[in-house]
Design a protein around this motif. Structure first.
Motif, PDB file in Angstrom:
ATOM      1  N   ALA A  29      35.712  42.913  52.057  1.00 17.07           N
ATOM      2  CA  ALA A  29      36.154  41.883  51.251  1.00 17.07           C
ATOM      3  C   ALA A  29      36.480  42.740  49.942  1.00 17.07           C
ATOM      4  O   ALA A  29      37.493  42.276  49.373  1.00 17.07           O
ATOM      5  CB  ALA A  29      35.113  40.708  50.920  1.00 17.07           C
ATOM      6  N   VAL A  30      35.757  43.577  49.574  1.00 14.08           N
ATOM      7  CA  VAL A  30      35.837  44.441  48.074  1.00 14.08           C
ATOM      8  C   VAL A  30      37.333  45.075  48.448  1.00 14.08           C
ATOM      9  O   VAL A  30      38.264  45.327  47.623  1.00 14.08           O
ATOM     10  CB  VAL A  30      34.797  45.364  47.856  1.00 14.08           C
ATOM     11  CG1 VAL A  30      35.346  46.310  46.996  1.00 14.08           C
ATOM     12  CG2 VAL A  30      33.679  44.529  47.591  1.00 14.08           C
ATOM     13  N   GLN A  31      37.451  45.917  49.622  1.00 15.08           N
ATOM     14  CA  GLN A  31      38.678  46.581  49.788  1.00 15.08           C
ATOM     15  C   GLN A  31      39.874  45.535  49.854  1.00 15.08           C
ATOM     16  O   GLN A  31      40.846  46.294  49.491  1.00 15.08           O
ATOM     17  CB  GLN A  31      38.517  47.282  51.107  1.00 15.08           C
ATOM     18  CG  GLN A  31      37.464  48.384  51.313  1.00 15.08           C
ATOM     19  CD  GLN A  31      37.821  49.517  50.286  1.00 15.08           C
ATOM     20  OE1 GLN A  31      38.837  49.895  50.314  1.00 15.08           O
ATOM     21  NE2 GLN A  31      36.698  49.856  49.802  1.00 15.08           N
ATOM     22  N   GLU A  32      39.948  44.581  50.327  1.00 18.54           N
ATOM     23  CA  GLU A  32      40.998  43.651  50.065  1.00 18.54           C
ATOM     24  C   GLU A  32      40.976  43.150  48.925  1.00 18.54           C
ATOM     25  O   GLU A  32      42.349  42.974  48.262  1.00 18.54           O
ATOM     26  CB  GLU A  32      40.728  42.366  51.130  1.00 18.54           C
ATOM     27  CG  GLU A  32      40.765  42.807  52.610  1.00 18.54           C
ATOM     28  CD  GLU A  32      40.931  41.594  53.458  1.00 18.54           C
ATOM     29  OE1 GLU A  32      41.683  40.461  53.057  1.00 18.54           O
ATOM     30  OE2 GLU A  32      40.698  41.842  54.713  1.00 18.54           O
ATOM     31  N   ALA A  33      40.160  43.102  47.964  1.00 19.52           N
ATOM     32  CA  ALA A  33      40.292  42.447  46.659  1.00 19.52           C
ATOM     33  C   ALA A  33      41.141  43.750  45.903  1.00 19.52           C
ATOM     34  O   ALA A  33      41.621  43.552  44.991  1.00 19.52           O
ATOM     35  CB  ALA A  33      38.877  42.360  45.979  1.00 19.52           C
ATOM     36  N   LEU A  34      40.750  45.035  46.043  1.00 23.38           N
ATOM     37  CA  LEU A  34      41.198  46.212  45.296  1.00 23.38           C
ATOM     38  C   LEU A  34      42.718  46.317  45.807  1.00 23.38           C
ATOM     39  O   LEU A  34      43.341  46.672  45.014  1.00 23.38           O
ATOM     40  CB  LEU A  34      40.315  47.340  45.931  1.00 23.38           C
ATOM     41  CG  LEU A  34      39.021  47.707  45.537  1.00 23.38           C
ATOM     42  CD1 LEU A  34      38.278  49.014  45.984  1.00 23.38           C
ATOM     43  CD2 LEU A  34      38.878  47.589  43.885  1.00 23.38           C
ATOM     44  N   LEU A  35      42.905  45.965  47.064  1.00 25.03           N
ATOM     45  CA  LEU A  35      44.222  46.039  47.542  1.00 25.03           C
ATOM     46  C   LEU A  35      44.998  44.957  46.864  1.00 25.03           C
ATOM     47  O   LEU A  35      46.297  45.253  46.418  1.00 25.03           O
ATOM     48  CB  LEU A  35      44.329  45.793  49.011  1.00 25.03           C
ATOM     49  CG  LEU A  35      45.637  45.674  49.720  1.00 25.03           C
ATOM     50  CD1 LEU A  35      46.391  47.293  49.408  1.00 25.03           C
ATOM     51  CD2 LEU A  35      45.865  45.452  51.101  1.00 25.03           C
ATOM     52  N   ALA A  36      44.585  43.898  46.743  1.00 21.87           N
ATOM     53  CA  ALA A  36      45.098  42.633  46.073  1.00 21.87           C
ATOM     54  C   ALA A  36      45.687  43.184  44.441  1.00 21.87           C
ATOM     55  O   ALA A  36      46.586  42.981  43.768  1.00 21.87           O
ATOM     56  CB  ALA A  36      44.449  41.279  45.939  1.00 21.87           C
ATOM     57  N   ALA A  37      44.444  43.777  44.078  1.00 24.96           N
ATOM     58  CA  ALA A  37      44.878  44.150  42.363  1.00 24.96           C
ATOM     59  C   ALA A  37      45.789  45.444  42.404  1.00 24.96           C
ATOM     60  O   ALA A  37      46.752  45.253  41.662  1.00 24.96           O
ATOM     61  CB  ALA A  37      43.356  45.148  41.958  1.00 24.96           C
ATOM     62  N   VAL A  38      45.932  46.255  43.503  1.00 16.33           N
ATOM     63  CA  VAL A  38      46.882  47.198  43.452  1.00 16.33           C
ATOM     64  C   VAL A  38      48.184  46.632  43.599  1.00 16.33           C
ATOM     65  O   VAL A  38      49.212  47.137  42.902  1.00 16.33           O
ATOM     66  CB  VAL A  38      46.534  48.298  44.654  1.00 16.33           C
ATOM     67  CG1 VAL A  38      47.864  49.319  44.659  1.00 16.33           C
ATOM     68  CG2 VAL A  38      45.323  49.076  44.267  1.00 16.33           C
ATOM     69  N   THR A  39      48.248  45.584  44.407  1.00 15.56           N
ATOM     70  CA  THR A  39      49.569  44.901  44.594  1.00 15.56           C
ATOM     71  C   THR A  39      49.988  43.972  43.201  1.00 15.56           C
ATOM     72  O   THR A  39      51.239  44.107  42.987  1.00 15.56           O
ATOM     73  CB  THR A  39      49.437  44.006  45.933  1.00 15.56           C
ATOM     74  OG1 THR A  39      49.166  44.798  46.924  1.00 15.56           O
ATOM     75  CG2 THR A  39      50.640  43.194  46.119  1.00 15.56           C
ATOM     76  N   GLN A  40      49.120  43.392  42.649  1.00 12.56           N
ATOM     77  CA  GLN A  40      49.459  42.333  41.579  1.00 12.56           C
ATOM     78  C   GLN A  40      49.578  42.690  40.268  1.00 12.56           C
ATOM     79  O   GLN A  40      50.159  42.543  39.631  1.00 12.56           O
ATOM     80  CB  GLN A  40      48.443  41.112  41.751  1.00 12.56           C
ATOM     81  CG  GLN A  40      48.772  40.201  43.048  1.00 12.56           C
ATOM     82  CD  GLN A  40      47.786  39.365  43.287  1.00 12.56           C
ATOM     83  OE1 GLN A  40      47.315  38.840  42.051  1.00 12.56           O
ATOM     84  NE2 GLN A  40      46.968  39.281  44.426  1.00 12.56           N
ATOM     85  N   TRP A  41      48.503  43.650  39.975  1.00  8.44           N
ATOM     86  CA  TRP A  41      48.471  44.019  38.615  1.00  8.44           C
ATOM     87  C   TRP A  41      49.464  44.785  37.939  1.00  8.44           C
ATOM     88  O   TRP A  41      49.656  44.505  36.810  1.00  8.44           O
ATOM     89  CB  TRP A  41      47.029  45.107  38.481  1.00  8.44           C
ATOM     90  CG  TRP A  41      45.724  44.037  38.662  1.00  8.44           C
ATOM     91  CD1 TRP A  41      45.920  42.903  38.821  1.00  8.44           C
ATOM     92  CD2 TRP A  41      44.534  44.579  38.401  1.00  8.44           C
ATOM     93  NE1 TRP A  41      44.539  42.394  39.004  1.00  8.44           N
ATOM     94  CE2 TRP A  41      43.375  43.735  38.663  1.00  8.44           C
ATOM     95  CE3 TRP A  41      43.981  46.100  37.997  1.00  8.44           C
ATOM     96  CZ2 TRP A  41      42.223  43.774  38.478  1.00  8.44           C
ATOM     97  CZ3 TRP A  41      42.560  46.046  38.062  1.00  8.44           C
ATOM     98  CH2 TRP A  41      41.658  44.977  38.318  1.00  8.44           C
ATOM     99  N   PRO A  42      50.140  45.790  38.695  1.00 18.02           N
ATOM    100  CA  PRO A  42      51.314  46.472  38.154  1.00 18.02           C
ATOM    101  C   PRO A  42      52.360  45.469  37.600  1.00 18.02           C
ATOM    102  O   PRO A  42      53.011  45.636  36.932  1.00 18.02           O
ATOM    103  CB  PRO A  42      51.965  47.535  39.347  1.00 18.02           C
ATOM    104  CG  PRO A  42      50.492  47.574  40.252  1.00 18.02           C
ATOM    105  CD  PRO A  42      49.933  46.341  40.008  1.00 18.02           C
ATOM    106  N   ALA A  43      52.571  44.428  38.479  1.00 15.23           N
ATOM    107  CA  ALA A  43      53.524  43.282  38.081  1.00 15.23           C
ATOM    108  C   ALA A  43      53.052  42.393  36.981  1.00 15.23           C
ATOM    109  O   ALA A  43      53.916  42.053  36.087  1.00 15.23           O
ATOM    110  CB  ALA A  43      53.999  42.658  39.127  1.00 15.23           C
ATOM    111  N   GLU A  44      51.942  41.945  36.959  1.00 13.97           N
ATOM    112  CA  GLU A  44      51.569  40.767  36.444  1.00 13.97           C
ATOM    113  C   GLU A  44      50.429  41.442  35.148  1.00 13.97           C
ATOM    114  O   GLU A  44      50.247  40.572  34.287  1.00 13.97           O
ATOM    115  CB  GLU A  44      50.443  39.992  37.221  1.00 13.97           C
ATOM    116  CG  GLU A  44      51.433  39.216  38.340  1.00 13.97           C
ATOM    117  CD  GLU A  44      50.334  38.435  39.361  1.00 13.97           C
ATOM    118  OE1 GLU A  44      49.080  38.125  38.840  1.00 13.97           O
ATOM    119  OE2 GLU A  44      50.734  38.010  40.311  1.00 13.97           O
TER     120      GLU A  44
END
Length: 418
Positions: A29-44
């Motif tokens: 679950a943490v790995q997926e949360a980190l992946l979501a952060a890498v995907t979303q944070w640069p844009a948002e």
């Protein structure tokens, strides 16, 4: 952002593992949360509370995973009966979380449990606490990604099958577990400082990760003198890193290094750490090794090194650990104090030790002392033996070149005689 995510990953994993009691699923679950952060944070943009954001996303993914399998549903029901109704949902991003420091330490102790093989403990620690991907760990240890994935998976299965609770071990077991944590961190560092295989002498990123994790351990346990000693040892050893290789990546011995290229700030920090740690006690092997490294780092040159003090410290270290590698290093220090003949006599006592059988360090040390004594033929033979035994290409090239240089000098000497 990468540094921030690696810092937060063990905190988020600790929260989820403690909340759900399932380390393996929490890690996914943490790995997926980190992946979501890498995907979303640069844009948002990075959220105001990045830790809370990751915990919230991890909670949601954790609940999905729990509800996806019958076994996970049973575990969720157990957690539900234990907690009040207002704790059945993911916490708000700004909710204060407690025991984060303890969670990180518990996570380290869980990953470094003595029941796990050293290779599995190293991989799991780098993945769960270090935040490295499976591909990054596989590259660091020069194994296929599938092999490393299996190693990490087996480690998580071993922890699940053991039924180990996510909590600090009892005081009687804590010292043993902490010893295992230090050993794993030291293994990561030594592989990064001097790679056992491959074309490069150093793996700078791996050594840096070991120092980062050990610094975190020291922060969690500021009064633990051995953890301070381990951090000091890493800093003092890695401080010489920039001078250990030449322009083509060739190995440069300690005696031939340009000491102006050593990291003065790291040396100062390491010396301060070990200076504070030694009087507190109890004195352990990492503190003694750090004291030896400090003597090397503070000497203006090899000739001005306090070899008698280093020899005395190796004698203390040998009493503490009884390692043949320590005995080998003591023999070299003996040669520096009393001459190469005394050092070679000490090495002869190690010739039948099965723990050194087939290892390159013994013939390499013997070759160095034979060279000091002017015994070229013996030195050449031992350098060649050592080169044939090491799997590190830089070490192999260095040992081969030493043999070749001595051979050329022997030829020149014969020509001059003729």
């Amino acid at each position: 952002m990468e540094d921030l995510l690696r810092e937060l990953a063990p905190q988020v994993l600790g929260v989820l593992a403690r909340r759900f009691g399932d380390f393996a699923t929490a890690e996914d679950a943490v790995q997926e949360a980190l992946l979501a952060a890498v995907t979303q944070w640069p844009a948002e943009g990075v959220p105001a509370n990045p830790r809370g954001w990751l915990i919230q996303v991890g909670y949601r993914r954790m609940i999905e995973l729990v509800r996806g399998e019958q076994a996970r549903r049973r575990r969720e029901d157990l957690v539900a009966r234990r907690d009040p109704d207002d704790r059945q949902y993911a916490p708000a991003a700004d909710e204060e979380l407690t025991a984060e420091r303890d969670d990180t330490l518990v996570l380290l102790m869980l990953c470094c449990h003595p029941a796990l093989a050293a290779t599995s403990a190293v991989a799991l620690t780098l993945r769960a606490v270090g935040g490295l991907s499976t591909a990054e760990i596989a590259r660091a240890f020069l194994v296929p990604e599938a092999t490393m994935a299996q190693r990490i998976s087996r480690a998580k299965q071993r922890i699940r099958a053991s039924g180990l609770p996510f909590r600090m071990p009892e005081p009687a077991e804590r010292a043993e577990r902490l010893t295992a944590v230090r050993q794993v961190l030291y293994l990561v560092f030594t592989e990064g400082h001097t790679s056992t295989t491959g074309p490069d002498l150093r793996r700078i990123d791996l050594a840096a990760e070991a120092i980062r994790l050990t610094r975190a351990l020291h922060t969690l346990l500021p009064d633990d003198s051995e953890s301070a000693g381990l951090l000091a040892l890493m800093l003092l050893t890695e401080a010489r890193g920039p001078a250990r290789t030449g322009p083509s990546g060739e190995l440069i011995s300690l005696a031939d290094q340009d000491r102006n290229r050593w990291d003065a700030a790291a040396i100062a920090e390491g010396v301060a750490l070990v200076t504070r740690a030694l009087p507190r006690g109890p004195t352990g092997p990492y503190q003694v090794q750090a004291a030896i490294a400090a003597l090397h780092d503070e000497a203006p040159s090899t000739g001005e090194t306090d070899w008698p003090q280093i020899l005395a410290l190796y004698e203390v270290l040998e009493r503490l650990v009884g390692s043949p590698v320590v005995a080998l290093n003591r023999a070299v220090a003996t040669a520096m104090v009393y001459g190469p003949a005394a050092g070679l006599a000490a090495l002869d006592a190690l010739a039948d030790d099965p723990r050194l059988a087939g290892h390159h360090r013994l013939p390499a040390a013997r070759a160095h002392l034979h060279e000091m004594a002017g015994e070229r033929a013996c030195a050449i033979a031992d350098y060649r033996t050592a080169a044939a035994r090491t799997s590190s290409l830089p070490e192999q090239r260095y040992l081969t070149m030493r043999a070749a240089r001595l051979t050329a000098e022997s030829v020149d000497l014969r020509d001059d005689t003729v």
